[in-house]
Design a protein around this motif. Structure first.
Motif, PDB file in Angstrom:
ATOM      1  N   GLN A 179       3.615   1.614  -2.279  1.00  0.00           N
ATOM      2  CA  GLN A 179       3.945   0.933  -3.525  1.00  0.00           C
ATOM      3  C   GLN A 179       4.351  -0.516  -3.261  1.00  0.00           C
ATOM      4  O   GLN A 179       3.943  -1.431  -3.987  1.00  0.00           O
ATOM      5  CB  GLN A 179       5.064   1.674  -4.260  1.00  0.00           C
ATOM      6  CG  GLN A 179       4.626   3.011  -4.851  1.00  0.00           C
ATOM      7  CD  GLN A 179       5.787   3.841  -5.366  1.00  0.00           C
ATOM      8  OE1 GLN A 179       6.954   3.508  -5.117  1.00  0.00           O
ATOM      9  NE2 GLN A 179       5.487   4.919  -6.080  1.00  0.00           N
ATOM     10  N   ASP A 180       5.151  -0.719  -2.223  1.00  0.00           N
ATOM     11  CA  ASP A 180       5.556  -2.082  -1.854  1.00  0.00           C
ATOM     12  C   ASP A 180       4.342  -2.909  -1.430  1.00  0.00           C
ATOM     13  O   ASP A 180       4.209  -4.078  -1.803  1.00  0.00           O
ATOM     14  CB  ASP A 180       6.572  -2.041  -0.708  1.00  0.00           C
ATOM     15  CG  ASP A 180       7.908  -1.447  -1.141  1.00  0.00           C
ATOM     16  OD1 ASP A 180       8.182  -1.457  -2.362  1.00  0.00           O
ATOM     17  OD2 ASP A 180       8.654  -0.970  -0.264  1.00  0.00           O
ATOM     18  N   ASN A 238       1.241  -2.374  -2.325  1.00  0.00           N
ATOM     19  CA  ASN A 238       0.406  -2.597  -3.512  1.00  0.00           C
ATOM     20  C   ASN A 238       0.917  -3.778  -4.336  1.00  0.00           C
ATOM     21  O   ASN A 238       0.122  -4.573  -4.858  1.00  0.00           O
ATOM     22  CB  ASN A 238       0.364  -1.349  -4.389  1.00  0.00           C
ATOM     23  CG  ASN A 238      -0.501  -0.255  -3.787  1.00  0.00           C
ATOM     24  OD1 ASN A 238      -1.132  -0.457  -2.759  1.00  0.00           O
ATOM     25  ND2 ASN A 238      -0.519   0.912  -4.409  1.00  0.00           N
ATOM     26  N   ARG A 239       2.237  -3.898  -4.468  1.00  0.00           N
ATOM     27  CA  ARG A 239       2.800  -5.019  -5.229  1.00  0.00           C
ATOM     28  C   ARG A 239       2.441  -6.353  -4.578  1.00  0.00           C
ATOM     29  O   ARG A 239       2.102  -7.325  -5.247  1.00  0.00           O
ATOM     30  CB  ARG A 239       4.322  -4.865  -5.346  1.00  0.00           C
ATOM     31  CG  ARG A 239       4.766  -3.897  -6.446  1.00  0.00           C
ATOM     32  CD  ARG A 239       6.251  -3.987  -6.702  1.00  0.00           C
ATOM     33  NE  ARG A 239       7.010  -3.358  -5.617  1.00  0.00           N
ATOM     34  CZ  ARG A 239       7.371  -2.075  -5.604  1.00  0.00           C
ATOM     35  NH1 ARG A 239       7.021  -1.296  -6.622  1.00  0.00           N
ATOM     36  NH2 ARG A 239       8.062  -1.573  -4.604  1.00  0.00           N
ATOM     37  N   PHE A 256      -1.286  -6.958  -5.134  1.00  0.00           N
ATOM     38  CA  PHE A 256      -1.555  -7.265  -6.538  1.00  0.00           C
ATOM     39  C   PHE A 256      -1.291  -8.740  -6.837  1.00  0.00           C
ATOM     40  O   PHE A 256      -2.019  -9.380  -7.602  1.00  0.00           O
ATOM     41  CB  PHE A 256      -0.694  -6.386  -7.441  1.00  0.00           C
ATOM     42  CG  PHE A 256      -1.026  -6.493  -8.903  1.00  0.00           C
ATOM     43  CD1 PHE A 256      -2.078  -5.771  -9.444  1.00  0.00           C
ATOM     44  CD2 PHE A 256      -0.297  -7.330  -9.729  1.00  0.00           C
ATOM     45  CE1 PHE A 256      -2.390  -5.878 -10.798  1.00  0.00           C
ATOM     46  CE2 PHE A 256      -0.601  -7.437 -11.078  1.00  0.00           C
ATOM     47  CZ  PHE A 256      -1.641  -6.715 -11.612  1.00  0.00           C
ATOM     48  N   GLU A 257      -0.254  -9.289  -6.218  1.00  0.00           N
ATOM     49  CA  GLU A 257       0.092 -10.699  -6.430  1.00  0.00           C
ATOM     50  C   GLU A 257      -0.957 -11.644  -5.859  1.00  0.00           C
ATOM     51  O   GLU A 257      -0.995 -12.820  -6.219  1.00  0.00           O
ATOM     52  CB  GLU A 257       1.460 -10.994  -5.802  1.00  0.00           C
ATOM     53  CG  GLU A 257       2.617 -10.290  -6.498  1.00  0.00           C
ATOM     54  CD  GLU A 257       3.938 -10.505  -5.789  1.00  0.00           C
ATOM     55  OE1 GLU A 257       3.918 -11.135  -4.694  1.00  0.00           O
ATOM     56  OE2 GLU A 257       4.981 -10.068  -6.303  1.00  0.00           O
ATOM     57  N   GLU A 281      -7.021  -9.115 -11.453  1.00  0.00           N
ATOM     58  CA  GLU A 281      -5.734  -8.598 -11.932  1.00  0.00           C
ATOM     59  C   GLU A 281      -5.902  -7.924 -13.287  1.00  0.00           C
ATOM     60  O   GLU A 281      -5.372  -6.826 -13.532  1.00  0.00           O
ATOM     61  CB  GLU A 281      -4.736  -9.759 -12.040  1.00  0.00           C
ATOM     62  CG  GLU A 281      -3.367  -9.345 -12.570  1.00  0.00           C
ATOM     63  CD  GLU A 281      -2.435 -10.525 -12.715  1.00  0.00           C
ATOM     64  OE1 GLU A 281      -1.681 -10.576 -13.711  1.00  0.00           O
ATOM     65  OE2 GLU A 281      -2.463 -11.416 -11.841  1.00  0.00           O
ATOM     66  N   THR A 301      -1.183   5.403  -6.746  1.00  0.00           N
ATOM     67  CA  THR A 301      -0.672   4.543  -5.664  1.00  0.00           C
ATOM     68  C   THR A 301      -1.597   4.576  -4.454  1.00  0.00           C
ATOM     69  O   THR A 301      -1.939   3.549  -3.885  1.00  0.00           O
ATOM     70  CB  THR A 301       0.742   4.996  -5.242  1.00  0.00           C
ATOM     71  OG1 THR A 301       1.636   4.837  -6.344  1.00  0.00           O
ATOM     72  CG2 THR A 301       1.240   4.179  -4.058  1.00  0.00           C
ATOM     73  N   ASN A 354      -4.255   1.499  -3.452  1.00  0.00           N
ATOM     74  CA  ASN A 354      -4.042   0.799  -2.181  1.00  0.00           C
ATOM     75  C   ASN A 354      -5.363   0.429  -1.529  1.00  0.00           C
ATOM     76  O   ASN A 354      -5.554  -0.706  -1.068  1.00  0.00           O
ATOM     77  CB  ASN A 354      -3.206   1.671  -1.243  1.00  0.00           C
ATOM     78  CG  ASN A 354      -2.800   0.939   0.018  1.00  0.00           C
ATOM     79  OD1 ASN A 354      -3.388   1.148   1.090  1.00  0.00           O
ATOM     80  ND2 ASN A 354      -1.807   0.072  -0.076  1.00  0.00           N
TER      81      ASN A 354
END
Length: 237
Positions: free
Chosen positions: A20-21, A23-24, A27-28, A35, A56, A60
């Motif tokens: 999850q971290d 992926n964030r 994503f940025e 996006e 998730t 990824n």
């Protein structure tokens, strides 16, 4: 035994948290277009009660691919198809449909540009070479307006032929493909011939043969670049 299961569960949670971290962060790094694609896909999967853990893991892989490929100009749509297509594939798995039996095709405008460059470039090159090596010395290149029409009409002809390519297992598709190909090529040749005969030279000045050859070569180079740049699929060549 219970302790082992507890440890496995803790490790699984830790792995998901790490994903999850990651992926964030990925994503940025996405372009605005990619996006928007991922946001719409995520919303569709949420509405379908697709579990957060599963999203998730799958996202990824997608995010890593998108970040890697977008530097080369490729978008999520080019890689995964439309949001709806990707959603159905993730929910139902890959399906045997028209795209799989005929080969995936790009949007019509891409097929048009690719086809116009191919057919237009081929005619310009052949005309130029024929004039250059003509023994009679009377052959000449194409006029400017004829050359422009060559690319414009050629794109429509190739698009029509491509979209009517035979579909395996569908009756009548081969005959339709043959008829569209013949009629399309006849129209293309007729337009080229009539333009050379009836458009006054004052507005359709004849180009030297070498100019036709250069334009033909540049058209083929442009086709190669365009197909590579926009990942054009389902073309004749």
């Amino acid at each position: 035994m219970k302790k082992d299961k507890k440890n496995d569960a803790q490790e699984e949670v830790a792995d998901l948290t790490a994903l999850q971290d990651e992926n964030r962060g990925l994503f940025e790094q996405l372009t605005h277009k990619n996006e928007d694609y991922m946001v719409k896909l995520n919303k569709r999967l949420e509405d379908a009660d697709f579990s957060n853990d599963r999203r998730t893991v799958l996202f990824n892989d997608m995010l890593k691919t998108l970040v890697s490929e977008q530097s080369a100009g490729r978008t999520a749509r080019q890689i995964y198809g439309t949001v709806t297509e990707r959603y159905l594939e993730m929910v139902d798995g890959p399906r045997l449909d028209t795209k799989e039996t005929t080969g995936e095709r790009s949007e019509d405008w891409k097929l048009y540009v690719d086809g116009g460059l191919m057919l237009g470039g081929m005619f310009a090159l052949v005309t130029g070479l024929s004039a250059l090596f003509s023994k009679s010395g009377t052959a000449s290149g194409m006029g400017i307006l004829t050359l422009i029409l060559n690319f414009i009409i050629g794109g429509f002809v190739v698009l029509a032929i491509t979209k009517n390519a035979p579909i395996k297992g569908q009756k009548g598709s081969t005959l339709r493909y043959f008829l569209v190909s013949v009629v399309g090529m006849l129209i293309w040749v007729a337009v080229m011939t009539l333009s050379m005969l009836f458009i006054p030279p004052v507005i359709n000045p004849i180009l030297p043969p070498i100019a036709n050859v250069v334009i033909g070569i540049l058209a083929f180079a442009g086709k190669w670049y365009f197909k590579r740049k926009f990942n054009v699929k389902g073309t004749l060549f």
